[in-house]
Design an enzyme around this catalytic site. Sequence first.
Site, mmCIF file in Angstrom:
data_model
loop_
_atom_site.group_PDB
_atom_site.id
_atom_site.type_symbol
_atom_site.label_atom_id
_atom_site.label_comp_id
_atom_site.label_asym_id
_atom_site.label_seq_id
_atom_site.Cartn_x
_atom_site.Cartn_y
_atom_site.Cartn_z
ATOM 1 N N ARG A 66 0.812 -1.214 0.000
ATOM 2 C CA ARG A 66 0.000 0.000 0.000
ATOM 3 C C ARG A 66 0.854 1.275 0.000
ATOM 4 O O ARG A 66 0.499 2.273 -0.616
ATOM 5 C CB ARG A 66 -0.876 -0.061 1.261
ATOM 6 C CG ARG A 66 -2.034 0.845 1.276
ATOM 7 C CD ARG A 66 -3.141 0.356 0.389
ATOM 8 N NE ARG A 66 -4.212 1.339 0.454
ATOM 9 C CZ ARG A 66 -5.457 1.123 0.131
ATOM 10 N NH1 ARG A 66 -5.828 -0.066 -0.306
ATOM 11 N NH2 ARG A 66 -6.357 2.071 0.226
ATOM 12 N N ASN A 108 -12.863 15.651 -0.007
ATOM 13 C CA ASN A 108 -13.691 14.492 -0.352
ATOM 14 C C ASN A 108 -15.155 14.862 -0.174
ATOM 15 O O ASN A 108 -15.510 15.590 0.749
ATOM 16 C CB ASN A 108 -13.362 13.312 0.557
ATOM 17 C CG ASN A 108 -14.135 12.051 0.167
ATOM 18 O OD1 ASN A 108 -14.477 11.840 -0.989
ATOM 19 N ND2 ASN A 108 -14.429 11.208 1.154
ATOM 20 N N THR A 109 -15.987 14.369 -1.075
ATOM 21 C CA THR A 109 -17.427 14.503 -0.857
ATOM 22 C C THR A 109 -17.982 13.138 -0.487
ATOM 23 O O THR A 109 -17.744 12.137 -1.164
ATOM 24 C CB THR A 109 -18.148 15.119 -2.084
ATOM 25 O OG1 THR A 109 -19.550 15.192 -1.803
ATOM 26 C CG2 THR A 109 -17.894 14.366 -3.374
ATOM 27 N N HIS A 110 -18.692 13.106 0.645
ATOM 28 C CA HIS A 110 -19.211 11.852 1.200
ATOM 29 C C HIS A 110 -20.732 11.923 1.257
ATOM 30 O O HIS A 110 -21.295 12.962 1.616
ATOM 31 C CB HIS A 110 -18.641 11.641 2.604
ATOM 32 C CG HIS A 110 -19.175 10.417 3.279
ATOM 33 N ND1 HIS A 110 -18.928 9.155 2.791
ATOM 34 C CD2 HIS A 110 -19.950 10.263 4.379
ATOM 35 C CE1 HIS A 110 -19.540 8.271 3.574
ATOM 36 N NE2 HIS A 110 -20.155 8.919 4.538
ATOM 37 N N ASP A 142 -8.325 13.901 6.217
ATOM 38 C CA ASP A 142 -7.184 13.666 7.113
ATOM 39 C C ASP A 142 -6.893 12.167 7.123
ATOM 40 O O ASP A 142 -7.374 11.427 6.262
ATOM 41 C CB ASP A 142 -7.450 14.256 8.511
ATOM 42 C CG ASP A 142 -8.585 13.555 9.235
ATOM 43 O OD1 ASP A 142 -9.076 12.495 8.748
ATOM 44 O OD2 ASP A 142 -9.002 14.046 10.300
ATOM 45 N N GLY A 144 -7.938 9.824 8.984
ATOM 46 C CA GLY A 144 -9.026 8.938 9.400
ATOM 47 C C GLY A 144 -9.964 8.597 8.249
ATOM 48 O O GLY A 144 -9.778 9.024 7.111
ATOM 49 N N ASP A 146 -13.200 9.410 6.799
ATOM 50 C CA ASP A 146 -14.265 10.420 6.782
ATOM 51 C C ASP A 146 -14.321 11.249 8.065
ATOM 52 O O ASP A 146 -15.400 11.611 8.541
ATOM 53 C CB ASP A 146 -15.627 9.760 6.501
ATOM 54 C CG ASP A 146 -15.664 9.060 5.145
ATOM 55 O OD1 ASP A 146 -14.959 9.511 4.230
ATOM 56 O OD2 ASP A 146 -16.391 8.061 5.003
HETATM 57 C C1 GRF Z 1 -21.121 10.066 -4.299
HETATM 58 O O1 GRF Z 1 -22.413 10.081 -3.767
HETATM 59 C C2 GRF Z 1 -20.090 10.085 -3.205
HETATM 60 O O2 GRF Z 1 -20.481 10.767 -2.073
HETATM 61 C C3 GRF Z 1 -19.954 8.634 -2.882
HETATM 62 O O3 GRF Z 1 -20.043 7.970 -4.107
HETATM 63 C C4 GRF Z 1 -20.817 8.747 -4.987
HETATM 64 C C5 GRF Z 1 -20.037 8.918 -6.239
HETATM 65 O O4 GRF Z 1 -20.859 9.260 -7.306
HETATM 66 N N1 GRF Z 1 -18.721 8.381 -2.180
HETATM 67 P P1 GRF Z 1 -20.290 9.699 -8.708
HETATM 68 O O5 GRF Z 1 -19.234 8.678 -9.144
HETATM 69 O O6 GRF Z 1 -19.689 11.069 -8.569
HETATM 70 O O7 GRF Z 1 -21.464 9.681 -9.622
#
Ligand code: GRF
Length: 201
Positions: A66, A108-110, A142, A144, A146
């Site tokens: 990794r 990151n978008t979660h 970071d 962790g 999320d």
């Molecule tokens: C998003 O909802 C993101 O939060 C999650 O996976 C999805 C990715 O969607 N981790 P896309 O590939 O941008 O359509």
Amino acid sequence: MAARLVVLVSGAGSNLQALLDACADPGYGATVVAVGADRPDVEGLARGARAGAETFVVRVGDFPDRAAWDAALTEQVAKYEPDLVISAGFLKLVGPAFLAAFGGRYLNTHNALLPAFPGIHGPRDALAYGVKLAGATLFLVDEGVDTGAIIAQVAVPVLDDDTEDTLSERIKQAERPQLVEYVGRMVREGWTVTGRKVTVP
Ligand code: GRF
């Protein structure tokens, strides 16, 4: 000059597409210079290529461990001299080398309202818990899972007849404009971090 974005994906790339569309307007202030993935043949890479971005793949399985993968990913992303690196559906946790290079400007978008439901099954876990509000969280990554400082959150209702798919899709519809809005504001105006508090003008 437009800020340079590198976007990391593992799948469909609809968040990436929202950024690509926004970047078509010079007033947005950013351009996606490269799209990277941890696997080949994903739609996100094709979206990047169609928009004129460079693309690359760095697979964990191609490295002895990794740490070697993390170093290779870091080196590859660094080549593009990004101002921001954005994980948009990128299903890998980066390691110390990557964070040393891009920490503080790796977003990151979660698809959950953190700190609830971290990990890769946010909408499924939210449904199983029975919450009535779900949503998306944009944060600075970071070490962790999320756990990074939160930049922005948006909530959507959970409906009685929701499935994982319908809830995931409703979240994405709110998640994409949030990502576009905040990335744009950050590249145009900057941001500050005080402890865990992120402020975007
Ligand atoms: C998003 O909802 C993101 O939060 C999650 O996976 C999805 C990715 O969607 N981790 P896309 O590939 O941008 O359509």
